[in-house]
Scaffold this active site. Structure first.
Site, mmCIF file in Angstrom:
data_model
loop_
_atom_site.group_PDB
_atom_site.id
_atom_site.type_symbol
_atom_site.label_atom_id
_atom_site.label_comp_id
_atom_site.label_asym_id
_atom_site.label_seq_id
_atom_site.Cartn_x
_atom_site.Cartn_y
_atom_site.Cartn_z
ATOM 1 C CD GLU A 295 34.278 -39.947 -18.587
ATOM 2 O OE1 GLU A 295 33.552 -40.549 -17.774
ATOM 3 O OE2 GLU A 295 34.310 -40.240 -19.799
ATOM 4 C CE1 TYR A 383 29.364 -42.577 -23.737
ATOM 5 C CE2 TYR A 383 28.633 -44.609 -24.789
ATOM 6 C CZ TYR A 383 29.440 -43.950 -23.880
ATOM 7 O OH TYR A 383 30.319 -44.657 -23.108
#
Length: 611
Positions: A295, A383
């Site tokens: 993040e 991803y």
């Protein structure tokens, strides 16, 4: 006039662009809604050619709209599938190119809002206060307020949020004590860096905070604060230092983490200033905080430099996974850790492609999104397949050269949005410089079209298996029914090494027997682990072993964790071995899950559309 590049918006953002947004809301816990107003400051992209502004909305109760403080003609049109309902506002005289108009929209969210989850006090850990949080990615901001709900538009923000409980938002808190208004306090935040609508975030509840780094705090329920602080404080500054060394200095001022209640559907959401994180990272062993490295990396890839639509989502996530693994290798001072994490990711990629089918549109790097809900395409593919493309470019040109490209790319595109082809052009332009002439032949062989549009697995690289060899060796021993396991088999391993071992066993052509599965759970302390990552992986093995004694534990875990990574995969497997229990478990916990999670699990279980 630039074309509209995002098929998941109904807005005419090529004619008007939001430059600043002021969100002024009251958090009404009784009615379970946000009510108030938003002011959108939109810049005309044409010279009086456009006579209306079209915004995205979804189940929002709009009561009034003014244009430059004057009542305007407006309407909310009929709903068009997952894209919602366009709000059309007349601008009779248009506006000159570069001129800014102000739309003030009075509104309230409804019980059909897909971005907000409302928890009763009973659903929180200390049972004292209700809790509310938002999750706007991918196209759910439009269910809070009408907006240009596309990653191709970025706006600065002011938040003015009234609530009886503490508020956090995706902006820097304005200095000073919140003003009291009746039973409420007024919390103000400012976001100076332009962000897309999916990064709009707000949460409110019984929230306490503590420092975890030089510019970082953790916020969570008072009961969880001490454990959350301990889990994160050792690594936060190390992560930040490593990331800044790879890219360039952090641009956002503060980096904080809000650890949410268990029903949060993702591992983390990269809301600026306040990453929203799953409580499953608080495992008491500092083994699951890779999520925070991920993040934090989004502060550059995704938040600062953004894919222009969900069709190019890999530009956000592929880059972020790459940076995350560079950060982790740096703080572990071991390059093998990069490959180790990539090996775990490859397993997730294989599972996602097997779930969709190797020729499915959603297994491509760049996906067609016309008429679909981006949530339906969500998987590990952008991803991990995105990561493998970025990593292949790194290996092709060499780490020393690629490390020069990284800050160039993020500097060139910061505060902007781009597509896959603009990324390609940026890469080719950078490496066309005379100093890279020796790489010309190598670079000319990159199959850009194939990388972007071929479905299925990408070419598999040669991984450095130093950190996983022992995991494979132990897994092979479990193929023998005569093997006698011991706690010492895994006592020196990290949580991720244990996870690799479990993933290998999970893939055995011949599943373990129920007795073997039970032994594994007891001897390696998996059945009672506080590490949800390990517990969920173990339960997959147990269910495939038809170990019926594990099924109640699976059902219990599904009632305590709302993270889709675990919930969806556990439900899919439980559905195969005991459909009745799977359906009963879902119905029992239906209101515990976030609306996004609930809707996707209903599809997984074949229970029809969410109401």
């Amino acid at each position: 006039m630039a074309p509209v590049r995002d098929p998941n918006t109904l807005s005419n953002y090529n004619e008007w662009r939001t430059k600043h947004t002021t969100a002024d809301f009251k958090v009404d816990f009784t009615a379970k809604c946000l009510r108030g107003s938003v002011v959108l400051e939109l810049e005309s992209q044409t010279d009086k050619a456009s006579k209306e502004i079209i915004l995205d909305s979804s189940y929002v109760d709009v009561s009034a709209i003014t244009l430059n403080s004057t009542p305007s003609q407006w309407e909310v049109r009929d709903r068009t599938g997952p894209s919602g309902s366009p709000v059309r506002v007349a601008v009779p005289n248009g506006a000159g190119k570069g001129e800014v108009v102000k739309l003030e929209i009075e509104l309230a969210t409804t019980d059909k809002c897909t971005a907000l989850q409302w928890l009763t006090p009973a659903q929180t850990s200390n049972k004292k206060a209700p809790f509310m949080f938002s999750q706007c990615q991918a196209i759910h901001a439009r269910s809070i307020f009408p907006c240009q709900d596309t990653p191709d538009v970025k706006s600065t923000y002011d938040f003015i949020i009234r609530s009886p409980h503490v508020v956090v938002a995706s902006g820097v808190p304005v200095p000073g004590e919140p003003e009291s208004v009746g039973e409420d306090k007024v919390y103000k935040f400012h976001q100076k860096v332009p962000i897309p609508s999916y990064l709009f975030a707000v949460a409110s509840g019984d929230i306490a905070s503590a420092k975890i780094g030089r510019c970082s705090s953790v916020a969570t329920g008072p009961n969880e604060l001490k454990a959350s602080q301990w889990e994160l404080e050792d690594d936060m500054d190390k992560f930040l230092d490593a990331a800044e060394k790879i890219v360039f200095p952090y641009q956002w001022g503060e980096y904080n983490v809000l650890v949410l209640p268990p029903s949060f559907p993702y591992g983390g959401m990269e809301n600026p200033i306040f990453t929203f994180a799953t409580p499953t990272i608080i495992s008491g062993d500092r083994q699951n905080i890779d999520v925070i490295a991920h993040e934090l990396a989004h502060s550059w890839s995704g938040n600062l430099v953004t894919s222009c639509s969900w069709e190019h989502f890999w530009l956000n996530e592929g880059w972020t996974v790459y940076l995350e693994r560079r950060i982790l290798a740096s703080i572990h001072k071991n390059d093998s850790y990069f490959d180790f994490s990539a090996i775990i990711g490859w397993k997730h990629l294989e599972e996602a492609i097997e779930e969709f089918g190797k020729d499915h549109e959603y297994t491509k790097l760049s996906i067609k999104h016309d008429g679909i809900d981006p949530d339906d395409a969500f998987s590990s593919v952008p991803y991990e397949k995105g990561f493998h493309f970025i990593w292949s470019l790194d290996r092709l040109v060499g780490r020393e050269n690629f490390d020069k490209f990284i800050p160039h790319y993020f500097s060139k595109w910061q505060n902007k949005s781009l597509d896959s082809f603009e990324f390609k052009d940026t890469f080719l332009e950078f490496f066309s410089a005379p100093e890279y002439s020796k790489l010309k032949d190598k670079i000319s062989q990159i199959d850009w079209e194939g990388r972007f549009f071929n479905p299925g697995l990408p070419p598999k690289p040669e991984f450095d298996t130093t950190l996983v060899d022992g995991c494979f060796q132990l897994a092979n021993k479990w193929k023998s029914k005569d093997f006698s396991p011991s706690p010492s088999d895994t006592s020196s391993w990290t949580g991720n090494q244990l996870l690799v071992f479990l993933n290998v066993v999970q893939d055995f052509e011949e599943p373990l027997t129920a007795e073997q599965s039970q032994n594994m759970g007891k001897i390696y302390a998996l059945a009672d682990s506080k590490n949800v990552e390990l517990k969920a992986a173990y339960y997959q093995i147990a269910m495939k072993a038809k170990d019926t004694t594990s099924y109640p534990g699976v059902a219990e875990l599904l009632g305590n964790v709302g993270r889709m990574k675990f919930v969806r995969t556990l439900f899919r497997t439980l559905n195969k071995v005991d459909r009745d229990l799977a359906v009963k478990t879902f119905q029992k916990n239906r209101d515990f899950y976030h609306p996004i999670c609930r809707q996707l699990v209903e599809k997984d279980l074949g229970l029809g559309e969410s109401k």
